[in-house]
Design an enzyme around this catalytic site. Structure first.
Site, PDB file in Angstrom:
ATOM      1  N   HIS A  51      -4.096  54.454 -23.944  1.00 62.34           N
ATOM      2  CA  HIS A  51      -2.772  54.994 -24.191  1.00 62.34           C
ATOM      3  C   HIS A  51      -2.607  55.257 -25.690  1.00 62.34           C
ATOM      4  O   HIS A  51      -2.972  54.434 -26.528  1.00 62.34           O
ATOM      5  CB  HIS A  51      -1.708  53.999 -23.728  1.00 62.34           C
ATOM      6  CG  HIS A  51      -0.342  54.577 -23.653  1.00 62.34           C
ATOM      7  ND1 HIS A  51       0.101  55.292 -22.563  1.00 62.34           N
ATOM      8  CD2 HIS A  51       0.685  54.570 -24.541  1.00 62.34           C
ATOM      9  CE1 HIS A  51       1.331  55.685 -22.772  1.00 62.34           C
ATOM     10  NE2 HIS A  51       1.725  55.279 -23.964  1.00 62.34           N
TER      11      HIS A  51
ATOM     12  N   ASP B 217      -5.513  52.567 -19.263  1.00 57.51           N
ATOM     13  CA  ASP B 217      -4.070  52.630 -19.470  1.00 57.51           C
ATOM     14  C   ASP B 217      -3.383  52.185 -18.194  1.00 57.51           C
ATOM     15  O   ASP B 217      -3.670  52.718 -17.116  1.00 57.51           O
ATOM     16  CB  ASP B 217      -3.671  54.074 -19.819  1.00 57.51           C
ATOM     17  CG  ASP B 217      -2.201  54.248 -20.164  1.00 57.51           C
ATOM     18  OD1 ASP B 217      -1.418  53.296 -19.979  1.00 57.51           O
ATOM     19  OD2 ASP B 217      -1.833  55.350 -20.599  1.00 57.51           O
TER      20      ASP B 217
ATOM     21  N   SER C 143       3.819  59.986 -23.297  1.00 61.02           N
ATOM     22  CA  SER C 143       4.314  58.657 -22.979  1.00 61.02           C
ATOM     23  C   SER C 143       5.798  58.718 -22.587  1.00 61.02           C
ATOM     24  O   SER C 143       6.158  59.396 -21.629  1.00 61.02           O
ATOM     25  CB  SER C 143       4.063  57.714 -24.161  1.00 61.02           C
ATOM     26  OG  SER C 143       4.268  56.368 -23.809  1.00 61.02           O
TER      27      SER C 143
END
Length: 313
Positions: free
Chosen positions: A284, A254, A161
Site C-alpha cells: 500500500h 496490502d 487509497s
C-alpha cells in the site's frame, strides 16, 4: 521520531515483498512515518506524514505550470502540462486515511500523471477528519466535480487509497444525480471500498508494511461513514450499472487487495468496461516508490497509460 532521515532499528514485517527496491522504500518510509503512527495524536501523525511526503517531493516536469485556486468554494491545485493533448480533465483525490494529506502531499504524483496524460488536472484539498467527519470530504469532492460537469467538462476521476474511496463514491453519486455522462472514467489506486474484514487479504496481510488491517479499522472508526452507504463505501452498492470505464490497481501485499479484486469483479458482472491490475511485489502506498522500485515504476507506467487512454478524445 522527529521526521529526520536517521537510522532506526529494522521493523519485523510478515509477510514482506522480495524486491530490493520496494524493501528500500519501506525502510525509508519507516524512518519518517512509524508503522504504529496511528497510535499517536492527529497532529503528530500529520507532522510525520508531511515529513514523509517531503522526502519524496520530486521536481515537476519541465514546463508544467500549477495554480492554487478555489472551485465551488473548495481549495484546489490545477496542473497544466506544457503540451495539453485533450480538453478532458483529470480530477484527483489524495490518499491519507481521510486524516492526513493535502495539496502538497501528492503534488509530485499529480504533476507526473498530468504530464503523462497530457491533460489538465485538478487536485482537491478536501476537509479532513476528525475535525470534519463524513460526508465532509465527499461533499468537497462532489462540489468540485459538479461544478466541472455542469460547465460541460468531461472528467476522469482518480484517487489513491482514501482518495479512491472518494472517487468511487463520486462516480456513483454522479450517475445517480444524472451527471454520469460527463464522467468518462474512474481510476482507483489501492482503493479502500468497505471490504469485509473476513476476506483473505485482511488476514493474510494484517501486518503488511504500509498499511495494516488494524490501520484500516482505525481509519473507518475515525471517519464515521456508514458502511451501508454506497457513496461512502462503493462495495455496498447493489447496482453498479451505468458506471464509467474503470481501471483498478491493487498491491498484493496490502490488506485492501481484496477490495480492489472484488470491486473489479462486480463491475465486470454489471457490464462495466473494467481493467484490474495487481502489482505482485507492491505494498500500500507504492505510488511514492515509483523512482525507487522497478515494480512501482512498471505499475506507474501502466497507470499513466490507462489514464491517458481515458483522457484521449
Amino acid at each position: 521520531m522527529d521526521g529526520s532521515d536517521q537510522a532506526v532499528p529494522d521493523i519485523a514485517y510478515s509477510p514482506m515483498p522480495e524486491e530490493t527496491g520496494i524493501r528500500d522504500f519501506i525502510a525509508k518510509c519507516d524512518r519518517f512515518y512509524p508503522p504504529d503512527a496511528v497510535a499517536a495524536d492527529i497532529a503528530q501523525q500529520r507532522k510525520w506524514y508531511g515529513a514523509l511526503c517531503d522526502a519524496f517531493a520530486y521536481p515537476h516536469p519541465p514546463g508544467l505550470l500549477t495554480c492554487d485556486d478555489h472551485i465551488a468554494g473548495v481549495a484546489v491545485r490545477i496542473y497544466r502540462p506544457a503540451k495539453i493533448r485533450t480538453t478532458r480533465k483529470l480530477l484527483y483525490l489524495h490518499g491519507g486515511g481521510f486524516i492526513v494529506g493535502s495539496l502538497d502531499s501528492h503534488d509530485a504524483i499529480c504533476a507526473e500523471i498530468a504530464e503523462a496524460a497530457g491533460a489538465e488536472m485538478i487536485s482537491v484539498d478536501y476537509r479532513l477528519a476528525p475535525e470534519h467527519l463524513w460526508p465532509a470530504a465527499h461533499q468537497d469532492g462532489f462540489a468540485v466535480a459538479r461544478h466541472l460537469l455542469s460547465a460541460g467538462a468531461e472528467i476522469v476521476l482518480i484517487g489513491d487509497s482514501a482518495g479512491a474511496t472518494l472517487a468511487g463514491g463520486l462516480a456513483i453519486r454522479a450517475r445517480d444525480e444524472g451527471l454520469g455522462a460527463g464522467v468518462i472514467g474512474q481510476v482507483l489506486i489501492y482503493p479502500a471500498l468497505g471490504g469485509d474484514l473476513g476476506w483473505p487479504s485482511y488476514g493474510q496481510m494484517a501486518s503488511a508494511p504500509g498499511l495494516s488491517t488494524d490501520d484500516v479499522i482505525y481509519y473507518r472508526d475515525v471517519l464515521k461513514a456508514p458502511m451501508d452507504d454506497p457513496v461512502a463505501y462503493p462495495l455496498s452498492a447493489e447496482d453498479l450499472r451505468g458506471l464509467p470505464p474503470t481501471y483498478i490497481t491493487a498491491a498484493y501485499f496490502d490488506p485492501l487487495r481484496d477490495d480492489g479484486r472484488e470491486y473489479a469483479a462486480r463491475l465486470a458482472r454489471a457490464g462495466i468496461d473494467v481493467t484490474y491490475r495487481e502489482e505482485p511485489q507492491m505494498i500500500h502506498g507504492w505510488l511514492r516508490a515509483r523512482h525507487m522500485s522497478d515494480g512501482a515504476a512498471t505499475g506507474f507506467r501502466f497507470l499513466c497509460d490507462a489514464i491517458e487512454r481515458m483522457a484521449s478524445e
